[in-house]
Motif scaffolding. Structure first.
Motif, PDB file in Angstrom:
ATOM      1  N   UNK A 157       0.805  -1.224   0.000  1.00 40.72           N
ATOM      2  CA  UNK A 157       0.000   0.000   0.000  1.00 40.72           C
ATOM      3  C   UNK A 157       0.837   1.272   0.000  1.00 40.72           C
ATOM      4  N   UNK A 158       2.120   1.197   0.405  1.00 43.29           N
ATOM      5  CA  UNK A 158       2.993   2.364   0.466  1.00 43.29           C
ATOM      6  C   UNK A 158       3.241   2.896  -0.947  1.00 43.29           C
ATOM      7  N   UNK A 159       3.183   4.226  -1.123  1.00 46.44           N
ATOM      8  CA  UNK A 159       3.443   4.792  -2.450  1.00 46.44           C
ATOM      9  C   UNK A 159       4.892   4.525  -2.865  1.00 46.44           C
ATOM     10  N   UNK A 160       5.125   4.424  -4.147  1.00 44.89           N
ATOM     11  CA  UNK A 160       6.487   4.136  -4.614  1.00 44.89           C
ATOM     12  C   UNK A 160       7.415   5.317  -4.400  1.00 44.89           C
ATOM     13  N   UNK A 161       8.702   5.016  -4.286  1.00 41.86           N
ATOM     14  CA  UNK A 161       9.733   6.043  -4.205  1.00 41.86           C
ATOM     15  C   UNK A 161      10.153   6.378  -5.622  1.00 41.86           C
ATOM     16  N   UNK A 162      10.246   7.668  -5.923  1.00 40.07           N
ATOM     17  CA  UNK A 162      10.553   8.098  -7.283  1.00 40.07           C
ATOM     18  C   UNK A 162      11.889   8.816  -7.287  1.00 40.07           C
ATOM     19  N   UNK A 163      12.757   8.483  -8.241  1.00 39.48           N
ATOM     20  CA  UNK A 163      14.045   9.158  -8.399  1.00 39.48           C
ATOM     21  C   UNK A 163      13.920  10.180  -9.516  1.00 39.48           C
ATOM     22  N   UNK A 164      14.381  11.381  -9.260  1.00 41.62           N
ATOM     23  CA  UNK A 164      14.283  12.455 -10.244  1.00 41.62           C
ATOM     24  C   UNK A 164      15.649  12.773 -10.808  1.00 41.62           C
ATOM     25  N   UNK A 165      15.705  13.069 -12.081  1.00 38.86           N
ATOM     26  CA  UNK A 165      16.941  13.516 -12.719  1.00 38.86           C
ATOM     27  C   UNK A 165      16.686  14.896 -13.299  1.00 38.86           C
ATOM     28  N   UNK A 166      17.630  15.798 -13.145  1.00 39.99           N
ATOM     29  CA  UNK A 166      17.505  17.130 -13.736  1.00 39.99           C
ATOM     30  C   UNK A 166      16.516  18.016 -13.034  1.00 39.99           C
ATOM     31  N   UNK A 167      16.182  17.727 -11.768  1.00 35.66           N
ATOM     32  CA  UNK A 167      15.324  18.605 -10.997  1.00 35.66           C
ATOM     33  C   UNK A 167      13.866  18.565 -11.384  1.00 35.66           C
ATOM     34  N   UNK A 168      13.375  17.474 -11.968  1.00 35.57           N
ATOM     35  CA  UNK A 168      11.956  17.354 -12.313  1.00 35.57           C
ATOM     36  C   UNK A 168      11.112  17.478 -11.053  1.00 35.57           C
ATOM     37  N   UNK A 169       9.948  18.104 -11.163  1.00 27.18           N
ATOM     38  CA  UNK A 169       9.079  18.321 -10.018  1.00 27.18           C
ATOM     39  C   UNK A 169       8.210  17.119  -9.706  1.00 27.18           C
ATOM     40  N   UNK A 170       7.598  17.154  -8.544  1.00 23.48           N
ATOM     41  CA  UNK A 170       6.691  16.098  -8.100  1.00 23.48           C
ATOM     42  C   UNK A 170       5.285  16.662  -8.134  1.00 23.48           C
ATOM     43  N   UNK A 171       4.376  15.969  -8.747  1.00 20.52           N
ATOM     44  CA  UNK A 171       2.988  16.415  -8.784  1.00 20.52           C
ATOM     45  C   UNK A 171       2.453  16.484  -7.365  1.00 20.52           C
ATOM     46  N   UNK A 172       2.025  17.674  -6.953  1.00 24.12           N
ATOM     47  CA  UNK A 172       1.481  17.838  -5.615  1.00 24.12           C
ATOM     48  C   UNK A 172       2.545  17.992  -4.544  1.00 24.12           C
ATOM     49  N   UNK A 173       3.809  18.041  -4.910  1.00 21.00           N
ATOM     50  CA  UNK A 173       4.871  18.168  -3.911  1.00 21.00           C
ATOM     51  C   UNK A 173       6.007  18.994  -4.474  1.00 21.00           C
ATOM     52  N   UNK A 174       7.058  19.103  -3.740  1.00 21.23           N
ATOM     53  CA  UNK A 174       8.187  19.930  -4.142  1.00 21.23           C
ATOM     54  C   UNK A 174       9.153  19.201  -5.036  1.00 21.23           C
ATOM     55  N   UNK A 175      10.321  19.844  -5.243  1.00 23.01           N
ATOM     56  CA  UNK A 175      11.389  19.272  -6.058  1.00 23.01           C
ATOM     57  C   UNK A 175      12.472  18.746  -5.135  1.00 23.01           C
TER      58      UNK A 175
END
Length: 190
Positions: A157-175
């Motif tokens: 049930x835990x949401x997945x952890x997402x890795x960002x490259x190049x400073x992409x933003x998170x929908x509904x959250x920060x960078x």
């Protein structure tokens, strides 16, 4: 009961021209499961006890997916003038019959399950059959294991952890603060 079923099919299967498909082939008998009792012409098992499942059975017409291919191969060999090679198609048919007998061992769990369901279908109400089917349902068994294991259930049930490259933003959250940093998606209501 399964051994009687395999022996019954093995002894009573015929090909489309009416000749025995499996029982007459010595190569087919060699591939039979060791637990299978074979029957003599009188329907008695070799141990001597009569088996009700083997008494005066009807012939089972064995139609494999290769029947048409064998006919086409024989026709092609004859039309090409390779009459001596046509006899080899018979050996190929025997080898296929041996493989069919070996399938009784390879696919025994699935065949047992199908036989169990077929017998239950004739003798039990649908509700009892469904209970039996649920008891043997592998997907349900895995789902129950997940639900019973609190840590595993929470990880599903835990949401997945997402890795960002190049400073992409998170929908509904920060960078993330730096490139390649791991950010968590915002958690929903609990």
């Amino acid at each position: 009961m399964y051994a009687d079923f395999v022996a019954w099919v093995t002894n009573n299967a015929v090909v489309s021209d009416g000749r025995p498909a499996l029982a007459s082939s010595s190569s087919a008998a060699a591939g039979a499961p060791a637990s299978v009792k074979t029957a003599d012409a009188g329907g008695r098992s070799k141990a001597g006890a009569p088996s009700a499942a083997l008494r005066a059975p009807p012939a089972i017409k064995l139609e494999s997916r290769f029947v048409e291919a064998y006919a086409q191969l024989e026709e092609a060999l004859r039309s090409a003038g390779y009459d001596s090679a046509v006899a080899s198609v018979g050996a190929l048919k025997d080898a296929t019959a041996a493989e069919l007998v070996a399938d009784f061992s390879r696919h025994e769990p699935a065949l047992r399950k199908a036989l169990d369901d077929a017998i239950r279908q004739r003798l039990q109400p649908d509700s009892d059959r469904m209970v039996a089917a649920l008891e043997n349902d592998e997907a349900l068994r895995v789902a129950l294991d997940v639900v019973r294991n609190g840590d595993r259930y929470a990880s599903v049930l835990r949401p997945p952890t997402v890795t960002f490259a190049g400073g992409e933003g998170v929908s509904g959250g920060g960078k993330p603060a730096a490139e390649g940093q791991i950010a968590r998606l915002p958690e929903g209501p609990r």
